[in-house]
Design a protein around this motif. Structure first.
Motif, PDB file in Angstrom:
ATOM      1  N   GLY A 204       0.831  -1.197   0.000  1.00 39.61           N
ATOM      2  CA  GLY A 204       0.000   0.000   0.000  1.00 39.61           C
ATOM      3  C   GLY A 204       0.861   1.241   0.000  1.00 39.61           C
ATOM      4  N   PRO A 205       0.295   2.399   0.327  1.00 41.73           N
ATOM      5  CA  PRO A 205       1.042   3.658   0.214  1.00 41.73           C
ATOM      6  C   PRO A 205       2.060   3.839   1.318  1.00 41.73           C
ATOM      7  CG  PRO A 205      -1.117   4.063   1.168  1.00 41.73           C
ATOM      8  CD  PRO A 205      -1.089   2.604   0.790  1.00 41.73           C
ATOM      9  N   ALA A 206       3.166   4.479   0.961  1.00 39.41           N
ATOM     10  CA  ALA A 206       4.169   4.904   1.944  1.00 39.41           C
ATOM     11  C   ALA A 206       4.493   6.359   1.637  1.00 39.41           C
ATOM     12  CB  ALA A 206       5.389   4.002   1.911  1.00 39.41           C
ATOM     13  N   HIS A 236      -8.154   7.912  14.583  1.00 40.10           N
ATOM     14  CA  HIS A 236      -8.456   6.489  14.404  1.00 40.10           C
ATOM     15  C   HIS A 236      -9.678   6.267  13.513  1.00 40.10           C
ATOM     16  CE1 HIS A 236      -5.346   5.007  17.078  1.00 40.10           C
ATOM     17  NE2 HIS A 236      -5.627   6.035  17.873  1.00 40.10           N
ATOM     18  N   ALA A 237     -10.622   7.197  13.531  1.00 38.24           N
ATOM     19  CA  ALA A 237     -11.773   7.066  12.634  1.00 38.24           C
ATOM     20  C   ALA A 237     -11.324   7.201  11.184  1.00 38.24           C
ATOM     21  CB  ALA A 237     -12.828   8.112  12.974  1.00 38.24           C
ATOM     22  N   LEU A 238     -10.440   8.168  10.909  1.00 29.03           N
ATOM     23  CA  LEU A 238      -9.894   8.321   9.558  1.00 29.03           C
ATOM     24  C   LEU A 238      -9.078   7.098   9.173  1.00 29.03           C
ATOM     25  CD1 LEU A 238      -9.136   9.857   6.979  1.00 29.03           C
ATOM     26  CD2 LEU A 238      -7.350  11.027   8.290  1.00 29.03           C
ATOM     27  N   LEU A 239      -8.284   6.582  10.103  1.00 30.82           N
ATOM     28  CA  LEU A 239      -7.466   5.407   9.814  1.00 30.82           C
ATOM     29  C   LEU A 239      -8.337   4.235   9.380  1.00 30.82           C
ATOM     30  CD1 LEU A 239      -4.711   3.979   9.820  1.00 30.82           C
ATOM     31  CD2 LEU A 239      -5.059   3.492  12.250  1.00 30.82           C
ATOM     32  N   GLU A 240      -9.431   4.029  10.061  1.00 29.90           N
ATOM     33  CA  GLU A 240     -10.315   2.911   9.695  1.00 29.90           C
ATOM     34  C   GLU A 240     -10.972   3.150   8.345  1.00 29.90           C
ATOM     35  OE1 GLU A 240     -10.367   0.038  11.184  1.00 29.90           O
ATOM     36  OE2 GLU A 240      -8.888   0.854  12.593  1.00 29.90           O
ATOM     37  N   ARG A 241     -11.294   4.407   8.024  1.00 28.34           N
ATOM     38  CA  ARG A 241     -11.868   4.693   6.700  1.00 28.34           C
ATOM     39  C   ARG A 241     -10.845   4.396   5.606  1.00 28.34           C
ATOM     40  NH1 ARG A 241     -13.785   9.326   9.393  1.00 28.34           N
ATOM     41  NH2 ARG A 241     -12.372  10.736   8.265  1.00 28.34           N
ATOM     42  N   LEU A 242      -9.588   4.759   5.842  1.00 29.80           N
ATOM     43  CA  LEU A 242      -8.549   4.484   4.860  1.00 29.80           C
ATOM     44  C   LEU A 242      -8.325   2.985   4.692  1.00 29.80           C
ATOM     45  CD1 LEU A 242      -5.951   7.224   5.903  1.00 29.80           C
ATOM     46  CD2 LEU A 242      -7.528   7.305   3.969  1.00 29.80           C
ATOM     47  N   LEU A 243      -8.322   2.260   5.796  1.00 29.71           N
ATOM     48  CA  LEU A 243      -8.097   0.813   5.742  1.00 29.71           C
ATOM     49  C   LEU A 243      -9.273   0.054   5.152  1.00 29.71           C
ATOM     50  CD1 LEU A 243      -6.280   0.343   9.158  1.00 29.71           C
ATOM     51  CD2 LEU A 243      -5.316  -0.181   6.904  1.00 29.71           C
ATOM     52  N   ALA A 244     -10.409   0.722   4.988  1.00 29.65           N
ATOM     53  CA  ALA A 244     -11.558   0.079   4.346  1.00 29.65           C
ATOM     54  C   ALA A 244     -11.366  -0.072   2.844  1.00 29.65           C
ATOM     55  CB  ALA A 244     -12.829   0.882   4.630  1.00 29.65           C
ATOM     56  N   THR A 284       1.059   8.024   8.477  1.00 26.54           N
ATOM     57  CA  THR A 284       2.203   7.247   8.981  1.00 26.54           C
ATOM     58  C   THR A 284       1.722   5.953   9.613  1.00 26.54           C
ATOM     59  OG1 THR A 284       3.419   9.298   9.382  1.00 26.54           O
ATOM     60  CG2 THR A 284       4.197   7.312  10.520  1.00 26.54           C
ATOM     61  N   GLU A 285       0.658   6.045  10.408  1.00 26.38           N
ATOM     62  CA  GLU A 285       0.112   4.848  11.049  1.00 26.38           C
ATOM     63  C   GLU A 285      -0.471   3.892  10.021  1.00 26.38           C
ATOM     64  OE1 GLU A 285      -0.042   2.956  14.762  1.00 26.38           O
ATOM     65  OE2 GLU A 285       0.857   4.854  14.127  1.00 26.38           O
ATOM     66  N   LEU A 286      -1.060   4.435   8.950  1.00 29.15           N
ATOM     67  CA  LEU A 286      -1.592   3.592   7.872  1.00 29.15           C
ATOM     68  C   LEU A 286      -0.473   2.743   7.266  1.00 29.15           C
ATOM     69  CD1 LEU A 286      -3.852   2.843   5.785  1.00 29.15           C
ATOM     70  CD2 LEU A 286      -3.034   4.794   4.435  1.00 29.15           C
ATOM     71  N   THR A 287       0.670   3.360   6.992  1.00 27.91           N
ATOM     72  CA  THR A 287       1.794   2.607   6.429  1.00 27.91           C
ATOM     73  C   THR A 287       2.320   1.577   7.418  1.00 27.91           C
ATOM     74  OG1 THR A 287       2.428   4.420   4.957  1.00 27.91           O
ATOM     75  CG2 THR A 287       4.122   2.804   5.501  1.00 27.91           C
ATOM     76  N   ALA A 288       2.542   1.997   8.663  1.00 26.89           N
ATOM     77  CA  ALA A 288       3.080   1.070   9.667  1.00 26.89           C
ATOM     78  C   ALA A 288       2.140  -0.113   9.871  1.00 26.89           C
ATOM     79  CB  ALA A 288       3.309   1.804  10.985  1.00 26.89           C
ATOM     80  N   ARG A 289       0.858   0.157   9.944  1.00 25.36           N
ATOM     81  CA  ARG A 289      -0.101  -0.925  10.204  1.00 25.36           C
ATOM     82  C   ARG A 289      -0.238  -1.861   9.005  1.00 25.36           C
ATOM     83  NH1 ARG A 289      -6.297  -0.180  12.510  1.00 25.36           N
ATOM     84  NH2 ARG A 289      -7.109  -2.172  11.743  1.00 25.36           N
ATOM     85  N   SER A 290      -0.314  -1.294   7.787  1.00 29.63           N
ATOM     86  CA  SER A 290      -0.473  -2.162   6.616  1.00 29.63           C
ATOM     87  C   SER A 290       0.769  -3.022   6.395  1.00 29.63           C
ATOM     88  CB  SER A 290      -0.792  -1.335   5.373  1.00 29.63           C
ATOM     89  OG  SER A 290       0.208  -0.378   5.118  1.00 29.63           O
ATOM     90  N   VAL A 291       1.955  -2.470   6.699  1.00 26.25           N
ATOM     91  CA  VAL A 291       3.175  -3.268   6.594  1.00 26.25           C
ATOM     92  C   VAL A 291       3.165  -4.376   7.640  1.00 26.25           C
ATOM     93  CG1 VAL A 291       5.673  -3.250   6.933  1.00 26.25           C
ATOM     94  CG2 VAL A 291       4.590  -1.461   5.562  1.00 26.25           C
ATOM     95  N   ALA A 292       2.895  -4.023   8.883  1.00 23.22           N
ATOM     96  CA  ALA A 292       2.913  -5.009   9.965  1.00 23.22           C
ATOM     97  C   ALA A 292       1.885  -6.107   9.736  1.00 23.22           C
ATOM     98  CB  ALA A 292       2.661  -4.315  11.300  1.00 23.22           C
ATOM     99  N   GLU A 293       0.696  -5.730   9.270  1.00 20.89           N
ATOM    100  CA  GLU A 293      -0.337  -6.745   9.029  1.00 20.89           C
ATOM    101  C   GLU A 293       0.028  -7.632   7.845  1.00 20.89           C
ATOM    102  OE1 GLU A 293      -4.054  -4.667   8.779  1.00 20.89           O
ATOM    103  OE2 GLU A 293      -4.156  -4.347  10.959  1.00 20.89           O
ATOM    104  N   GLY A 294       0.686  -7.058   6.827  1.00 19.32           N
ATOM    105  CA  GLY A 294       1.125  -7.875   5.700  1.00 19.32           C
ATOM    106  C   GLY A 294       2.167  -8.893   6.119  1.00 19.32           C
ATOM    107  N   ARG A 323       8.236  -0.548  14.324  1.00 16.21           N
ATOM    108  CA  ARG A 323       8.763  -1.424  15.376  1.00 16.21           C
ATOM    109  C   ARG A 323       7.698  -1.692  16.443  1.00 16.21           C
ATOM    110  NH1 ARG A 323      13.705   1.721  14.339  1.00 16.21           N
ATOM    111  NH2 ARG A 323      15.250   0.251  13.482  1.00 16.21           N
ATOM    112  N   ALA A 324       6.923  -0.681  16.781  1.00 11.58           N
ATOM    113  CA  ALA A 324       5.879  -0.863  17.793  1.00 11.58           C
ATOM    114  C   ALA A 324       4.820  -1.846  17.320  1.00 11.58           C
ATOM    115  CB  ALA A 324       5.240   0.483  18.121  1.00 11.58           C
ATOM    116  N   ARG A 325       4.576  -1.887  16.012  1.00 16.62           N
ATOM    117  CA  ARG A 325       3.548  -2.778  15.478  1.00 16.62           C
ATOM    118  C   ARG A 325       4.088  -4.157  15.099  1.00 16.62           C
ATOM    119  NH1 ARG A 325      -1.473  -1.523  14.770  1.00 16.62           N
ATOM    120  NH2 ARG A 325      -2.196   0.647  14.995  1.00 16.62           N
ATOM    121  N   CYS A 326       5.391  -4.366  15.249  1.00 17.39           N
ATOM    122  CA  CYS A 326       5.995  -5.664  14.941  1.00 17.39           C
ATOM    123  C   CYS A 326       6.690  -6.231  16.176  1.00 17.39           C
ATOM    124  CB  CYS A 326       6.994  -5.531  13.790  1.00 17.39           C
ATOM    125  SG  CYS A 326       6.275  -5.103  12.203  1.00 17.39           S
ATOM    126  N   PRO A 327       5.953  -6.441  17.266  1.00 13.75           N
ATOM    127  CA  PRO A 327       6.601  -6.979  18.468  1.00 13.75           C
ATOM    128  C   PRO A 327       7.153  -8.375  18.207  1.00 13.75           C
ATOM    129  CG  PRO A 327       4.211  -7.084  18.660  1.00 13.75           C
ATOM    130  CD  PRO A 327       4.501  -6.280  17.434  1.00 13.75           C
TER     131      PRO A 327
END
Length: 382
Positions: A204-206, A236-244, A284-294, A323-327
């Motif tokens: 996804g986007p970075a 967080h509401a925007l983050l969830e809309r983007l992740l949709a 930034t959180e969108l990128t970190a989360r999509s990378v970590a979830e992938g 790093r925080a999302r990849c424990p």
């Protein structure tokens, strides 16, 4: 799908390696922040022996802006003009590295060019790169390998990502499983495991959104160290809309680009009154989360290491969030393995030029969706 990415040693003897030859790799990424160029030495068996010189040559501002505007609706005459101008710019970049070779012969130049349109889905996949290789050959007198995506597309693939084969050759040694994440304009993932085929996909986007939002609101090319994002709060509401966005849930193989993840796409998710720094923090959180979830969804259970390259490796805030999302995973730069994170893609296209002349497949069907491995690139005489 049973086809897998062929390793360089599959078509060459594993006997003692002779001293490698010199190769040049060139690319301008989706962030359009300049031409990355690398002069490397590659052994006859495809091992990266040394990186002798690297350069980033800024593109003239008006040329960069014209590239940002280019897309499916750009007039053909404009695209032809950009193709020639970019070819000359790539030729100048290669000529600069010829000087760094100190007179030692250079085998060839591998140039990915500048992607101005990429559509992984809906079918059929389409991809267009500009940067006339004839002009590079004319400027340098060297053979040039270009049009790396075309053969994979002809084999039913998406033409992307193309980095996994190089990552396997350069970073896949030993018995360890690891993930390689390129934080360029688009974040992409390579999964390296001695037990299975090399695979990967675009996450996804970075930087394409992070840089675009910074240009709009800061008047700067990028958010240095992610300091502006760190000053905001994640919405967080925007983050969830983007992740949709359905792309995030689609299974690989898949590839994407700024055609999908544009500022226009972002604006469609915004609500009135959102602070620009909060949007940057959320991107930034969108990128970190999509990378970590992938990584979590597709990496093998034995994966303990995430190697990061691309411009995003210098974004301290983004790296901290990743790093925080990849424990439980070690998140480090590819520099830990002697590969400059700023020039991994340029080095990769030097390696793909080697693969073209060596007759080694440069695609990984498990990553692109192609029917079979294929030797990539067209050869232009010097």
């Amino acid at each position: 799908m049973t086809a897998s990415c062929a390793s360089p040693s599959s078509s060459r003897s594993s006997s003692a390696e002779a001293r490698g030859r010199l190769w040049i790799g060139l690319i301008s990424g989706t962030s359009v922040d300049g031409i990355d160029a690398a002069l490397v030495r590659i052994t006859p068996t495809g091992r990266l022996e040394d990186t002798l010189a690297t350069r980033t040559l800024p593109l003239p501002g008006e040329l960069a802006e014209a590239i940002h505007r280019a897309g499916a609706e750009t007039p053909l005459a404009t695209l032809c003009e950009l193709d020639g101008r970019l070819g000359e710019a790539f030729g100048s970049a290669a000529a600069r590295l010829q000087e760094a070779a100190g007179g030692e012969p250079i085998a060839a130049v591998g140039c990915h060019g500048q992607t101005v349109w990429h559509q992984g889905a809906p079918l059929p996949p389409l991809s267009a790169q500009l940067g006339d290789p004839n002009r590079i050959a004319a400027a340098t007198g060297l053979p040039v390998v270009s049009d790396f995506r075309g053969r994979d597309l002809a084999e039913g693939g998406q033409g992307a990502p193309l980095a996994p084969a190089f990552h396997a050759a350069c970073l896949g040694q030993g018995e360890a499983s690891r993930a390689v994440v390129n934080l360029g304009g688009i974040a992409n993932l390579t999964l390296l495991s001695p037990q299975g085929p090399v695979t990967g996909f675009d996450l996804g986007p970075a930087n394409t959104l992070l840089d675009g939002w910074a240009r709009r609101h800061l008047g700067r090319a990028y958010d240095a160290d992610g300091a502006w994002a760190a000053s905001g709060r994640v919405d967080h509401a925007l983050l969830e809309r983007l992740l949709a966005e359905p792309y995030f849930r689609a299974p690989p193989p898949k590839s994407t680009g700024p055609e999908r993840f544009s500022l226009e796409w972002l604006e469609g998710q915004l609500e009135a009154g959102e602070r620009p720094e909060d949007v940057q923090a959320t991107l930034t959180e969108l990128t970190a989360r999509s990378v970590a979830e992938g990584v979590a969804a597709w990496a093998g259970a034995g994966t303990r290491e995430v190697l990061v390259c691309g411009g995003g490796v210098h974004n301290r805030h983004l790296m901290a969030r990743l790093r925080a999302r990849c424990p439980g995973l070690e998140v480090a730069s590819t520099q830990a393995y002697g590969v400059d994170p700023d020039f991994v893609e340029a080095i990769g296209f030097a390696w793909l030029a080697w693969a073209r002349l060596a007759g080694v497949p440069g695609n990984c069907p498990a990553a692109t969706g192609a029917r079979r491995p294929a030797v990539l690139g067209g050869l232009y005489a010097g």
